[in-house]
Design a protein around this motif. Sequence first.
Motif, PDB file in Angstrom:
ATOM      1  N   LEU C  87       0.823  -1.198   0.000  1.00 16.44           N
ATOM      2  CA  LEU C  87       0.000   0.000   0.000  1.00 16.44           C
ATOM      3  C   LEU C  87       0.862   1.255   0.000  1.00 16.44           C
ATOM      4  O   LEU C  87       0.604   2.201  -0.731  1.00 16.44           O
ATOM      5  N   ARG C  91       1.127   4.197  -3.096  1.00 18.28           N
ATOM      6  CA  ARG C  91       0.870   5.620  -2.891  1.00 18.28           C
ATOM      7  C   ARG C  91       1.927   6.460  -3.606  1.00 18.28           C
ATOM      8  O   ARG C  91       1.693   7.608  -3.939  1.00 18.28           O
ATOM      9  N   MET C 114     -12.105   9.263  -4.309  1.00 16.41           N
ATOM     10  CA  MET C 114     -12.269   8.025  -3.538  1.00 16.41           C
ATOM     11  C   MET C 114     -11.009   7.561  -2.795  1.00 16.41           C
ATOM     12  O   MET C 114     -11.028   7.356  -1.579  1.00 16.41           O
ATOM     13  N   ALA C 115      -9.925   7.372  -3.561  1.00 16.62           N
ATOM     14  CA  ALA C 115      -8.731   6.790  -2.944  1.00 16.62           C
ATOM     15  C   ALA C 115      -8.150   7.677  -1.834  1.00 16.62           C
ATOM     16  O   ALA C 115      -7.855   7.173  -0.744  1.00 16.62           O
ATOM     17  N   HIS C 118     -10.519   7.182   1.225  1.00 17.08           N
ATOM     18  CA  HIS C 118     -10.636   5.868   1.843  1.00 17.08           C
ATOM     19  C   HIS C 118      -9.301   5.191   2.108  1.00 17.08           C
ATOM     20  O   HIS C 118      -9.179   4.391   3.018  1.00 17.08           O
ATOM     21  N   VAL C 119      -8.303   5.519   1.279  1.00 17.25           N
ATOM     22  CA  VAL C 119      -7.008   4.871   1.467  1.00 17.25           C
ATOM     23  C   VAL C 119      -6.102   5.743   2.342  1.00 17.25           C
ATOM     24  O   VAL C 119      -5.515   5.269   3.300  1.00 17.25           O
ATOM     25  N   LYS C 121      -7.195   8.250   4.091  1.00 22.58           N
ATOM     26  CA  LYS C 121      -8.007   8.727   5.220  1.00 22.58           C
ATOM     27  C   LYS C 121      -7.898  10.231   5.402  1.00 22.58           C
ATOM     28  O   LYS C 121      -7.789  10.733   6.530  1.00 22.58           O
ATOM     29  N   MET C 167      -3.364  10.941  -5.476  1.00 22.41           N
ATOM     30  CA  MET C 167      -2.613  10.221  -4.446  1.00 22.41           C
ATOM     31  C   MET C 167      -1.246  10.859  -4.220  1.00 22.41           C
ATOM     32  O   MET C 167      -0.447  10.365  -3.429  1.00 22.41           O
TER      33      MET C 167
END
Lengths: 280, 246, 254
Positions: C87, C91, C114-115, C118-119, C121, C167
């Motif tokens: 993960l 990123r 979204m990412a 949710h990823v 935070k 990201m």
Amino acid sequence: MSRPFAVLLPFRPGDGLAGIAGHRADRRAAAGLALAAGLILVHAAAHAATAGAKPAVLETLWRWTPFLLGGFVWNIVISALAMAVGTALGFLLGIAQISQVRAVRAPSWFATQLLRNAPWLVLLFYCMYLLPFQLHVFGTRIGIPDWLKAAFGFALPVMAYVSEIVRGAIRSIPAGQWESAEALSFTRSQTIWMIVIPQCLKRMLPAWMNLYAIVTMASVLANVVGVSEGLTAAREMLAAEQRVELLLPVYAYVLLWFFAYCYPIARATVFLERRWAVAH
Amino acid sequence: MVAEWFRQLKESANVNLTIFYDRFDGLTYLNGLATTVKLSAACLALSVVFGIGGAWLQRSGWAPLRWLVNGYVAFFRNTPPLAQLYFFYFGVGSIMPLIPDGAGGTHRLFDNFQWAVISMSLFAGAFNVEIFRAGIEAVPKATTDAAEALGYSRFGAYIHIVLPLAFRISLPALNNNLVTMVKGTTIAYAIGVPELLTASATIWNASTNIPEMMNVLMITFLALVGILVVAMHRIERALHIPGYNR
Amino acid sequence: MAAGGTMSGISGDAVVSLRDVHKSFGATEVLGGISMDVGRGDVVCIIGPSGSGKSTLLRCINALVPVDRGEIVVAGMTVTSPTLDKLALRRKVGIVFQQYNLFPHKTALQNVMMAPIHVLKRDRREVEELARQLMRKVRLSGKEACYPGELSGGQQQRVAIARSLAMKPEVMMFDEVTAALDPETVKEVLTTIRELAEDGMTCMLVTHEMGFAREIADRVYFTDRGVIVEHGPPKELFGSPRDPRTREFLEHVL
């Protein structure tokens, strides 16, 4: 959010329900109704002459209609409950079927196949005989009524079918969706719940609606194991009236009620399937 | 010898499989199995006939005939098979002519086994009509045109060209429907046909071995469905035309 | 070495470095010992015939595909290490695919948001601001509320680029991002990539757009059958290729 979804590939039905789900509409809905109504009428007319002092068949049917509908309500209650429980459990089972852990995947596959290929009536017997008639919770006895057991009996095959619908729908999501979610660092469970499942829901709806109609029709099997529902009501009515000439029209009447309930669902299913297939 | 082992099993593990050591229970069960197989085979054949016939009539030029078939399909697909069975056995059965049985008494035309075959074949047949119709529609028009250009009559093209192709296309869906049908034969229990479920219920009532018999029943049906699936796959493979897949 | 300027890839500050990377699918070897270094701010193009392992190479760099042998280091993280935090790696490395792979049930803006939410935070409001900014950057202001199905291929691809940029990656990889597009929309996507490169983003592109590669790349790698046949500044590689295989390929595509 009123915008329509515009993409989405056509729903590719998996196995199992595919044959049933992929059915075509008949434009002449009336023909089916006319066939049954005609049967009742012809029969009633034939007997009108010979009935003598007894009330006419149609009048008798009308008089008993509230009673019959009271029974029919149980078919709806039992099938709705079976769908609710079966869908919830089946959803989890379907997701378990695509697990990366073999120890999860294999048993869920096995359970799905077992429940999917067993006769509904046999599963119903299992639940009626082998579930306890009461539960002890913190010292209190809670009775489990027969209709609840029956609902659970129908929930078992529903679970298996939902499991297959979910698995099929998830597999129909293009691999690129998984790959790009992975590249964006979504975890596997985030990918499933936030990206894959929301896209699946629409693809699953027609098959799920079709399943609901099937369960509603199957719910009369409860009659066989002594749970009261629509068909039981019809039999009680016949026992009370003790008239042979009522046999045919009463059963035709019951069929008609089910047709009136299930046919619109079938039409709606076909409508949704077509509409979403075109949106390709 | 086998019987002895199962008798031991009852004593030692309290698993009472009477069908393996009690002659009467064993025969009841075998008879049930034979009845289920006969019932399935009869329904299988008849429902395919209804399916092909219905699909053929649906192409008829005479509209009322098409409506009749459409009505049949819509009605039988959307009503409960058990209610259909009651309708036929109790309802239609009640107006069947009486036939002398040769021993001074009479009985109605068609017994419960025959009604089960008729009713369940009509139900499964309604699905088969749709399945074959879809198969026929999937045969490209160009193929039919080519056949007619070669001098085939409409009927000849249907029999020799369209049907063989349509049947192959229909096979997977047909398989699913036949599996559903074999599972569905259990509803004949409701009108007392001595098929597997009836036989099992007779045995578990007499020998009070409900869990054991239910498991036996379940395993038997899974085996029957398994055999059917394997057989249909064999047929599918045997009929497969190299290079022709849709 | 005469090309000068941005030859930082050879030096020690490589953001991406590969050493003798091997990868086979079954009996087919798709990567047969690849080594390369990409320095910070570099733009590297990988060209070569179809099936020469270019796409697999990119997928190995962000661990979508595990390698059989060799070492990959990205921004100080050893991708080939068994203890890799996938993960964390992803990123730092954004990838954009040929088929865009937008999430069809979310609007363009939601796709971008979204990412990070949710990823990573991160705070929703902050992310939304960033997402709108990125939509402007890829010149799609006003399309935020559109679903992917309502956008052209080129527009979808630019949303996909914005989605990756959200990201805040250190490296962007582009896998034949224009191959599925109409000729008219290719240009708008290339413009977006060019602007990114000018902003100093480290970019790795697998592409068939030779003209674009020649214009934008600091270095071009020519791969064939899983190996790097030759590499160099675009002027050299396109102008005077040394290997006969490179020459043959370029004759076909140019």
